[in-house]
Design an enzyme around this catalytic site. Structure first.
Site, short mmCIF file in Angstrom:
data_model
loop_
_atom_site.label_atom_id
_atom_site.label_comp_id
_atom_site.label_asym_id
_atom_site.label_seq_id
_atom_site.Cartn_x
_atom_site.Cartn_y
_atom_site.Cartn_z
N HIS A 146 0.86 -1.20 0.00
CA HIS A 146 0.00 0.00 0.00
C HIS A 146 0.89 1.24 0.00
O HIS A 146 2.08 1.16 0.26
CB HIS A 146 -0.90 0.02 1.25
CG HIS A 146 -0.13 0.16 2.54
ND1 HIS A 146 0.53 -0.89 3.13
CD2 HIS A 146 0.11 1.24 3.33
CE1 HIS A 146 1.13 -0.48 4.23
NE2 HIS A 146 0.90 0.82 4.37
N ASP A 206 0.82 5.17 1.88
CA ASP A 206 0.13 5.83 2.99
C ASP A 206 -0.60 7.05 2.44
O ASP A 206 -0.10 7.72 1.54
CB ASP A 206 1.13 6.23 4.08
CG ASP A 206 1.74 5.00 4.77
OD1 ASP A 206 1.16 3.91 4.66
OD2 ASP A 206 2.80 5.14 5.41
N HIS A 210 4.85 0.10 -0.04
CA HIS A 210 5.58 -0.70 0.96
C HIS A 210 4.68 -1.79 1.52
O HIS A 210 3.45 -1.73 1.37
CB HIS A 210 6.14 0.19 2.06
CG HIS A 210 5.13 1.06 2.74
ND1 HIS A 210 4.57 2.17 2.14
CD2 HIS A 210 4.55 0.97 3.96
CE1 HIS A 210 3.71 2.74 2.98
NE2 HIS A 210 3.67 2.03 4.09
N ARG A 242 7.68 -9.12 15.33
CA ARG A 242 8.10 -7.79 14.91
C ARG A 242 7.09 -6.76 15.39
O ARG A 242 5.88 -7.02 15.40
CB ARG A 242 8.21 -7.77 13.38
CG ARG A 242 8.57 -6.44 12.82
CD ARG A 242 9.04 -6.55 11.36
NE ARG A 242 9.42 -5.23 10.94
CZ ARG A 242 8.59 -4.33 10.42
NH1 ARG A 242 7.33 -4.65 10.19
NH2 ARG A 242 9.01 -3.12 10.12
O1 LIG Z 1 5.18 -2.45 9.94
C1 LIG Z 1 5.69 -1.80 9.04
O2 LIG Z 1 6.89 -1.82 8.83
C2 LIG Z 1 4.83 -1.00 8.09
C3 LIG Z 1 3.63 -0.40 8.74
C4 LIG Z 1 2.85 0.44 7.79
O3 LIG Z 1 3.15 0.53 6.64
C5 LIG Z 1 1.66 1.19 8.25
O4 LIG Z 1 1.25 1.04 9.42
O5 LIG Z 1 1.10 1.94 7.41
FE LIG Z 2 2.13 2.11 5.61
#
Ligand SMILES: O=C(O)CCC(=O)C(=O)O
Ligand SMILES: [Fe+2]
Length: 354
Positions: free
Chosen positions: A228, A230, A285, A295
């Site tokens: 996605h 942001d 990403h 994680r």
């Molecule tokens: O956990 C991650 O590294 C990415 C999180 C992410 O892209 C988000 O919360 O929009």
């Molecule tokens: Fe994100």
């Protein structure tokens, strides 16, 4: 009164196809293929390729041009010497770890409601995919006091303090990073009147997204968080020591962002891409998962007030062309994203004569 982020999101509910509670027992519904995500089969680029998102020291000279270059080529970079105290990063990691370690029944006491946005639940983008993601999340908009009281009957005030301090530091950092990036394009306050450097930042608002990716028995077939972009101006991400975040480049495929202790990852979001008339990349990403270690990540999602019109800075549009995008408020953009997801940017793109 301008509408706040909570009102905007409440007005655009996303109906999740799955239960709000992650259920990591049924593996089939977590098994992804390219039918679920066209980019799934694209292999990560090997570390030997030597390409990685830039690691930028905010104390280095000429920092604006380094940031500008990273925004144009990657739409992402990592920063060190950012001024956020290490204890605060450790504090937010401790809070996040402690939250997700709580028994499920306790976490569900603070579950996101059907129409709400704050609280515990699956990834918000889940509604766009038929397979489940190997993650759980907790969203904070405004004061988390009510939710935290349900989660930690004793310690909620301490945790609220950490969130407040963390958000305050992130606000300042995000504004500094935005202006450094714009500086590299020779854009000044004169060109963007709504985002004053000297003000108390009341032109901006934010959300905090805590993510947990549990240990996964079949990481190659699972997806922590699907690809996605942001919907923000900028996102500042803290990740713990377990790799998983990957960014996409057309020429390289997926590139893993290695955790660097004490650093923060910065992503250009869709609104900054629009503001820069497409010069800055809104980075695609995703998060992969791990067989051995869980994680954690904390995303500070930052944007303008909901009623601010965001449009390409006129200075960045050549005189013989129309701006790449029409102007939108964050409210309008989130509405478009809630319907069209990764096609939202193309929906607001101006048609150009070939
Ligand atoms: O956990 C991650 O590294 C990415 C999180 C992410 O892209 C988000 O919360 O929009
Ligand atoms: Fe994100």
């Amino acid at each position: 009164m301008p509408t706040m982020l909570t009102d905007v999101l409440r007005g655009n509910p996303i109906h999740l196809p799955h239960s709000h509670q992650p259920d990591f027992a049924s593996l089939m519904s977590y098994t992804w293929t390219c039918r679920d995500d066209p980019l799934f089969a694209v292999a990560p680029s090997p570390p030997a390729a030597g390409e990685n998102i830039p690691l930028i020291d905010l104390n280095q000279s000429d920092v604006a041009s380094h940031i500008g270059r990273a925004c144009r080529t990657w739409g992402a970079f990592q920063i060190i010497n950012h001024g956020v105290p290490l204890e605060l990063l450790q504090g937010i990691e401790l809070l996040t770890g402690s939250l997700f370690q709580l028994p499920v029944q306790r976490k569900l006491k603070a579950a996101r409601s059907d129409t709400g946005f704050s609280g515990y639940g699956v990834a918000r983008i889940s509604s766009f995919f038929s397979k489940k993601m190997w993650s759980e999340g907790f969203t904070i908009i405004g004061s988390p006091l009510n939710d935290f009281r349900k989660l930690w009957p004793q310690l909620h005030y301490n945790y609220c303090d950490i969130v407040e301090q963390y958000e305050e530091q992130m606000q300042k950092l995000a504004s500094k990073l935005m202006w450094l990036s714009l500086d590299s394009l020779d854009v000044s306050e004169e060109d963007i009147k709504w985002a004053s450097v000297s003000s108390d930042l009341n032109w901006a608002q934010s959300a905090l997204q805590l993510n947990h990716y549990p240990v996964c028995p079949e990481p190659d077939r699972a997806m922590g968080l699907a690809p996605h972009t942001d919907s923000t101006l900028l996102t500042i991400l803290y990740q713990n020591n377990t790799p998983g975040l990957q960014v996409f480049r057309d020429d390289l495929g997926w590139v893993t962002v290695p955790p660097v202790p004490g650093s923060l990852v910065v992503n250009v979001g869709d609104l900054f891409h629009i503001l820069s008339n497409g010069l800055f990349k809104s980075v695609i990403h995703r998060a992969r998962v791990n067989q051995i270690r869980s994680r954690l990540s904390v995303a500070f999602l930052w944007g303008p007030r909901s009623d601010t019109k965001i449009s390409p800075v006129p200075k960045l549009v050549s005189p013989d062309e129309s701006p790449l995008y029409r102007s939108v408020t964050w409210t309008e953009y989130l509405r478009t994203k809630a319907t069209h997801f990764n096609k939202a940017l193309s929906m607001i793109r101006n048609q150009r004569e070939e």
